[in-house]
Scaffold this active site. Structure first.
Site, PDB file in Angstrom:
ATOM      1  N   ASN A   1     -92.886  74.466 -76.210  1.00  0.00           N
ATOM      2  CA  ASN A   1     -93.181  74.160 -74.806  1.00  0.00           C
ATOM      3  C   ASN A   1     -91.932  73.733 -74.041  1.00  0.00           C
ATOM      4  O   ASN A   1     -91.005  73.120 -74.602  1.00  0.00           O
ATOM      5  CB  ASN A   1     -94.305  73.124 -74.664  1.00  0.00           C
ATOM      6  CG  ASN A   1     -94.148  71.887 -75.509  1.00  0.00           C
ATOM      7  OD1 ASN A   1     -93.503  71.888 -76.557  1.00  0.00           O
ATOM      8  ND2 ASN A   1     -94.731  70.797 -75.052  1.00  0.00           N
TER       9      ASN A   1
ATOM     10  N   GLU B   1     -91.168  71.809 -70.554  1.00  0.00           N
ATOM     11  CA  GLU B   1     -91.735  71.062 -69.427  1.00  0.00           C
ATOM     12  C   GLU B   1     -90.780  71.063 -68.236  1.00  0.00           C
ATOM     13  O   GLU B   1     -89.635  71.544 -68.323  1.00  0.00           O
ATOM     14  CB  GLU B   1     -92.089  69.638 -69.880  1.00  0.00           C
ATOM     15  CG  GLU B   1     -93.179  69.683 -70.947  1.00  0.00           C
ATOM     16  CD  GLU B   1     -93.736  68.329 -71.343  1.00  0.00           C
ATOM     17  OE1 GLU B   1     -93.112  67.291 -71.032  1.00  0.00           O
ATOM     18  OE2 GLU B   1     -94.808  68.319 -71.975  1.00  0.00           O
TER      19      GLU B   1
ATOM     20  N   CYS C   1     -96.248  76.555 -71.797  1.00  0.00           N
ATOM     21  CA  CYS C   1     -96.728  76.230 -73.138  1.00  0.00           C
ATOM     22  C   CYS C   1     -95.952  77.021 -74.192  1.00  0.00           C
ATOM     23  O   CYS C   1     -95.358  78.072 -73.898  1.00  0.00           O
ATOM     24  CB  CYS C   1     -98.202  76.578 -73.265  1.00  0.00           C
ATOM     25  SG  CYS C   1     -99.297  75.495 -72.353  1.00  0.00           S
TER      26      CYS C   1
ATOM     27  N   GLU D   1     -97.074  78.858 -76.671  1.00  0.00           N
ATOM     28  CA  GLU D   1     -97.599  80.208 -76.911  1.00  0.00           C
ATOM     29  C   GLU D   1     -97.104  81.169 -75.833  1.00  0.00           C
ATOM     30  O   GLU D   1     -96.735  82.316 -76.113  1.00  0.00           O
ATOM     31  CB  GLU D   1     -99.139  80.205 -76.886  1.00  0.00           C
ATOM     32  CG  GLU D   1     -99.793  79.241 -77.842  1.00  0.00           C
ATOM     33  CD  GLU D   1    -100.056  77.879 -77.200  1.00  0.00           C
ATOM     34  OE1 GLU D   1     -99.115  77.289 -76.634  1.00  0.00           O
ATOM     35  OE2 GLU D   1    -101.186  77.404 -77.282  1.00  0.00           O
TER      36      GLU D   1
ATOM     37  N   CYS E   1    -104.494  76.316 -74.939  1.00  0.00           N
ATOM     38  CA  CYS E   1    -105.127  76.059 -73.639  1.00  0.00           C
ATOM     39  C   CYS E   1    -105.704  77.367 -73.090  1.00  0.00           C
ATOM     40  O   CYS E   1    -105.427  78.467 -73.605  1.00  0.00           O
ATOM     41  CB  CYS E   1    -104.124  75.438 -72.668  1.00  0.00           C
ATOM     42  SG  CYS E   1    -102.988  76.632 -71.926  1.00  0.00           S
TER      43      CYS E   1
ATOM     44  N   CYS F   1    -103.165  80.027 -72.086  1.00  0.00           N
ATOM     45  CA  CYS F   1    -102.532  80.666 -73.249  1.00  0.00           C
ATOM     46  C   CYS F   1    -103.479  81.627 -73.947  1.00  0.00           C
ATOM     47  O   CYS F   1    -103.049  82.659 -74.476  1.00  0.00           O
ATOM     48  CB  CYS F   1    -102.010  79.620 -74.223  1.00  0.00           C
ATOM     49  SG  CYS F   1    -100.533  78.815 -73.607  1.00  0.00           S
TER      50      CYS F   1
END
Ligand code: THU
Length: 149
Positions: free
Chosen positions: A44, A46, A55, A57, A97, A100
């Site tokens: 990830n 940020e 993210c 993925e 999520c 993703c």
């Protein structure tokens, strides 16, 4: 339990050490297994503007798409938790999520594979494995735009 699964989780755990997650402190790694046996990872990323976070993925899928391998995906592992020293803490498996799942579906449809998704807890003690079609039933994807059969 399989060697492939465990190797993918280990690759995802290694990727998580390269997460850029100064805001949540939650480090996620993803490992994608390609049809030729290669493994591509992501972590990830940020952002100070929190909503722009990528993210793990999605970062990994961007890497394979950029290499021309979006149609080569077979299996995925995801792991996440809070780092403490060399360890990743956390007892619950990290599930992808919603965004993703949709991003994974793009590669899965292109790969003509109902990909396996292994979700591991940070401590590695708990793993839940799913077919993507169970995580994202009745998905919308390239087939709905007539791009693939
Ligand atoms: N995160 C992922 O990398 N993948 C997911 O599927 C769920 C959440 C990241 C985003 C953010 O950096 C951190 O986990 C906390 O939400």
């Amino acid at each position: 339990m399989s060697d492939t699964r465990d190797a993918l989780i280990a690759a995802a755990r290694d990727a998580a050490t390269r997460a850029y997650a100064p805001y949540s402190g939650f480090h996620v790694g993803a490992a994608l297994l390609l049809k030729n046996g290669d493994v591509v990872t992501g972590a990830n990323v940020e952002n100070a503007s929190y909503g722009l976070t990528l993210c793990a993925e999605t970062a990994a899928i961007a890497k394979i798409a950029n290499e021309g391998w979006i149609g080569e995906l077979t299996e995925v592992a995801i792991i996440g938790g809070r780092p403490e020293g060399d360890a990743l803490l956390g007892t619950d498996p990290v599930n992808p999520c919603g965004r993703c799942r949709q991003v994974l579906n793009e590669a899965a449809e292109r790969s003509k594979t109902d990909i396996l998704v292994h979700c591991a807890s940070g401590d590695g003690k708990t793993v839940a494995s799913y077919r993507l079609s169970d995580l994202l039933p009745a998905a919308f994807g390239p087939k709905d735009l007539g791009l693939i059969d």
